[in-house]
Design a protein around this motif. Structure first.
Motif, PDB file in Angstrom:
ATOM      1  N   THR A 102      24.478  69.582  90.493  1.00 47.91           N
ATOM      2  CA  THR A 102      25.610  69.637  91.346  1.00 47.91           C
ATOM      3  C   THR A 102      26.970  69.813  90.382  1.00 47.91           C
ATOM      4  O   THR A 102      27.707  70.428  91.134  1.00 47.91           O
ATOM      5  N   LYS A 103      26.980  69.258  89.326  1.00 52.10           N
ATOM      6  CA  LYS A 103      28.216  69.550  88.514  1.00 52.10           C
ATOM      7  C   LYS A 103      27.809  69.469  87.029  1.00 52.10           C
ATOM      8  O   LYS A 103      26.621  69.093  86.792  1.00 52.10           O
ATOM      9  N   TYR A 104      28.774  69.667  86.098  1.00 52.13           N
ATOM     10  CA  TYR A 104      28.410  69.445  84.774  1.00 52.13           C
ATOM     11  C   TYR A 104      28.896  67.768  84.233  1.00 52.13           C
ATOM     12  O   TYR A 104      30.088  67.733  84.640  1.00 52.13           O
ATOM     13  N   ASP A 105      27.879  67.237  84.220  1.00 52.39           N
ATOM     14  CA  ASP A 105      28.131  65.764  83.928  1.00 52.39           C
ATOM     15  C   ASP A 105      28.519  65.308  82.581  1.00 52.39           C
ATOM     16  O   ASP A 105      29.348  64.399  82.519  1.00 52.39           O
ATOM     17  N   TYR A 106      28.266  66.141  81.617  1.00 51.51           N
ATOM     18  CA  TYR A 106      28.840  65.579  80.175  1.00 51.51           C
ATOM     19  C   TYR A 106      29.448  67.079  79.281  1.00 51.51           C
ATOM     20  O   TYR A 106      29.015  67.849  79.602  1.00 51.51           O
ATOM     21  N   TRP A 107      30.402  66.719  78.573  1.00 52.99           N
ATOM     22  CA  TRP A 107      31.375  67.482  77.781  1.00 52.99           C
ATOM     23  C   TRP A 107      31.352  67.038  76.410  1.00 52.99           C
ATOM     24  O   TRP A 107      31.474  66.012  76.065  1.00 52.99           O
ATOM     25  N   GLY A 108      31.045  68.237  75.622  1.00 57.59           N
ATOM     26  CA  GLY A 108      31.629  67.993  74.154  1.00 57.59           C
ATOM     27  C   GLY A 108      32.967  67.893  74.120  1.00 57.59           C
ATOM     28  O   GLY A 108      33.769  68.147  75.028  1.00 57.59           O
ATOM     29  N   GLN A 109      33.217  67.921  72.681  1.00 63.49           N
ATOM     30  CA  GLN A 109      34.858  67.612  72.424  1.00 63.49           C
ATOM     31  C   GLN A 109      35.622  69.100  72.344  1.00 63.49           C
ATOM     32  O   GLN A 109      36.816  68.985  72.144  1.00 63.49           O
ATOM     33  N   GLY A 110      34.884  70.422  72.196  1.00 66.02           N
ATOM     34  CA  GLY A 110      35.421  71.506  71.982  1.00 66.02           C
ATOM     35  C   GLY A 110      35.436  72.008  70.797  1.00 66.02           C
ATOM     36  O   GLY A 110      35.778  71.202  69.500  1.00 66.02           O
ATOM     37  N   VAL A 129      23.917  61.636  77.644  1.00 67.07           N
ATOM     38  CA  VAL A 129      23.749  62.817  76.778  1.00 67.07           C
ATOM     39  C   VAL A 129      25.069  62.975  76.119  1.00 67.07           C
ATOM     40  O   VAL A 129      26.266  62.777  76.700  1.00 67.07           O
ATOM     41  N   GLN A 130      25.133  62.939  74.939  1.00 66.64           N
ATOM     42  CA  GLN A 130      26.103  63.197  73.953  1.00 66.64           C
ATOM     43  C   GLN A 130      26.212  64.899  73.464  1.00 66.64           C
ATOM     44  O   GLN A 130      25.103  65.214  73.048  1.00 66.64           O
ATOM     45  N   LEU A 131      27.213  65.351  73.421  1.00 67.91           N
ATOM     46  CA  LEU A 131      27.418  66.854  72.989  1.00 67.91           C
ATOM     47  C   LEU A 131      28.313  66.880  71.914  1.00 67.91           C
ATOM     48  O   LEU A 131      29.580  66.252  71.949  1.00 67.91           O
ATOM     49  N   GLN A 132      27.923  67.744  70.800  1.00 69.11           N
ATOM     50  CA  GLN A 132      29.005  68.254  69.947  1.00 69.11           C
ATOM     51  C   GLN A 132      29.033  69.592  69.591  1.00 69.11           C
ATOM     52  O   GLN A 132      27.895  70.082  68.962  1.00 69.11           O
ATOM     53  N   ALA A 133      30.079  70.124  69.654  1.00 68.43           N
ATOM     54  CA  ALA A 133      30.157  71.551  69.688  1.00 68.43           C
ATOM     55  C   ALA A 133      30.688  71.872  68.169  1.00 68.43           C
ATOM     56  O   ALA A 133      31.730  71.228  67.491  1.00 68.43           O
ATOM     57  N   SER A 134      30.283  72.895  67.637  1.00 68.29           N
ATOM     58  CA  SER A 134      30.885  73.273  66.491  1.00 68.29           C
ATOM     59  C   SER A 134      31.084  74.835  66.218  1.00 68.29           C
ATOM     60  O   SER A 134      30.107  75.511  66.965  1.00 68.29           O
ATOM     61  N   GLY A 135      31.176  75.364  64.954  1.00 67.29           N
ATOM     62  CA  GLY A 135      31.219  76.882  64.811  1.00 67.29           C
ATOM     63  C   GLY A 135      32.439  77.632  65.073  1.00 67.29           C
ATOM     64  O   GLY A 135      32.292  78.764  64.973  1.00 67.29           O
ATOM     65  N   GLY A 136      33.616  76.952  65.596  1.00 70.12           N
ATOM     66  CA  GLY A 136      34.720  77.882  65.897  1.00 70.12           C
ATOM     67  C   GLY A 136      35.329  78.282  64.681  1.00 70.12           C
ATOM     68  O   GLY A 136      35.104  77.663  63.582  1.00 70.12           O
ATOM     69  N   GLY A 137      36.343  79.110  64.585  1.00 70.32           N
ATOM     70  CA  GLY A 137      37.222  79.497  63.380  1.00 70.32           C
ATOM     71  C   GLY A 137      38.041  80.660  63.906  1.00 70.32           C
ATOM     72  O   GLY A 137      38.264  81.251  64.992  1.00 70.32           O
ATOM     73  N   LEU A 138      38.581  81.189  62.794  1.00 67.55           N
ATOM     74  CA  LEU A 138      39.707  82.047  62.912  1.00 67.55           C
ATOM     75  C   LEU A 138      38.949  83.470  62.362  1.00 67.55           C
ATOM     76  O   LEU A 138      38.600  83.486  61.215  1.00 67.55           O
ATOM     77  N   VAL A 139      38.971  84.386  63.118  1.00 70.85           N
ATOM     78  CA  VAL A 139      38.564  85.806  63.002  1.00 70.85           C
ATOM     79  C   VAL A 139      39.212  86.739  63.495  1.00 70.85           C
ATOM     80  O   VAL A 139      40.321  86.559  64.052  1.00 70.85           O
ATOM     81  N   GLN A 140      38.915  88.049  63.001  1.00 68.70           N
ATOM     82  CA  GLN A 140      39.669  89.208  63.516  1.00 68.70           C
ATOM     83  C   GLN A 140      38.769  89.955  64.718  1.00 68.70           C
ATOM     84  O   GLN A 140      37.765  89.756  64.716  1.00 68.70           O
ATOM     85  N   SER A 170      27.722  76.219  68.144  1.00 64.43           N
ATOM     86  CA  SER A 170      26.483  75.527  68.490  1.00 64.43           C
ATOM     87  C   SER A 170      26.811  74.363  69.017  1.00 64.43           C
ATOM     88  O   SER A 170      28.012  73.750  68.914  1.00 64.43           O
ATOM     89  N   CYS A 171      25.994  73.664  69.962  1.00 63.28           N
ATOM     90  CA  CYS A 171      26.155  72.717  70.499  1.00 63.28           C
ATOM     91  C   CYS A 171      25.226  71.781  70.396  1.00 63.28           C
ATOM     92  O   CYS A 171      23.799  71.950  70.797  1.00 63.28           O
ATOM     93  N   ALA A 172      24.979  70.580  69.802  1.00 60.31           N
ATOM     94  CA  ALA A 172      24.291  69.674  69.496  1.00 60.31           C
ATOM     95  C   ALA A 172      24.028  68.655  70.570  1.00 60.31           C
ATOM     96  O   ALA A 172      25.142  68.085  70.739  1.00 60.31           O
ATOM     97  N   ALA A 173      22.893  68.359  71.110  1.00 60.51           N
ATOM     98  CA  ALA A 173      22.751  67.402  72.217  1.00 60.51           C
ATOM     99  C   ALA A 173      21.886  66.225  71.704  1.00 60.51           C
ATOM    100  O   ALA A 173      20.917  66.541  71.087  1.00 60.51           O
ATOM    101  N   SER A 174      22.433  65.126  72.366  1.00 62.95           N
ATOM    102  CA  SER A 174      21.481  63.734  71.866  1.00 62.95           C
ATOM    103  C   SER A 174      21.558  62.953  72.940  1.00 62.95           C
ATOM    104  O   SER A 174      22.459  63.130  74.040  1.00 62.95           O
ATOM    105  N   GLY A 175      20.810  62.135  72.854  1.00 63.26           N
ATOM    106  CA  GLY A 175      20.520  61.041  73.900  1.00 63.26           C
ATOM    107  C   GLY A 175      19.338  61.643  75.087  1.00 63.26           C
ATOM    108  O   GLY A 175      18.459  62.159  74.612  1.00 63.26           O
ATOM    109  N   ARG A 176      19.660  61.399  76.451  1.00 61.92           N
ATOM    110  CA  ARG A 176      18.510  61.573  77.381  1.00 61.92           C
ATOM    111  C   ARG A 176      18.656  63.250  77.686  1.00 61.92           C
ATOM    112  O   ARG A 176      18.792  63.655  78.810  1.00 61.92           O
TER     113      ARG A 176
END
Length: 117
Positions: A102-110, A1-12, A20-26
């Motif tokens: 039992t654990k989180y196996d896959y992580w996105g890049q942040g 499983v591949q994960l791609q996180a997005s949507g961050g930014g600078l806010v008040q 958003s986290c896009a998942a691909s693969g199995r």
């Protein structure tokens, strides 16, 4: 499983963001999707999680009532709606997937979220 996180930014403070986290693969083998965050000089902490099937959601006490996790199985995406943001929410946010249960196996890049006061 591949994960791609997005949507961050600078806010008040008080503003909203949606991550958003896009998942691909199995993704069919995914049991649980989660969001974690890590602030500078601090350990990574749990924010929220959602079952890939079913409706169970979980939140840390620090975000309960302000953040909402959701998913779109058709799009293989998990979202984190963050409202009433506070400066202490500033962190790099990571999405993760649990397959083994039992654990989180896959992580996105942040994705960086910065909340100014």
């Amino acid at each position: 499983v591949q994960l791609q996180a997005s949507g961050g930014g600078l806010v008040q403070a008080g503003d909203s963001l949606r991550l958003s986290c896009a998942a691909s693969g199995r993704t069919s083998s995914t049991y649980l999707m989660g969001w974690f965050r890590q602030a500078p000089g601090k350990e990574r902490e749990f924010v929220s999680s959602i079952r890939w099937s079913g409706s169970s959601t979980y939140y840390s006490d620090s975000v309960k009532g302000r953040f909402t996790i959701s998913r779109d199985n058709a799009q293989n995406r998990v979202y984190l709606q963050m409202n009433s943001l506070k400066p202490e929410d500033t962190a790099v946010y990571y999405c993760a997937a649990s397959v083994t249960k039992t654990k989180y196996d896959y992580w996105g890049q942040g994705t960086q979220v910065t909340v100014s006061s």
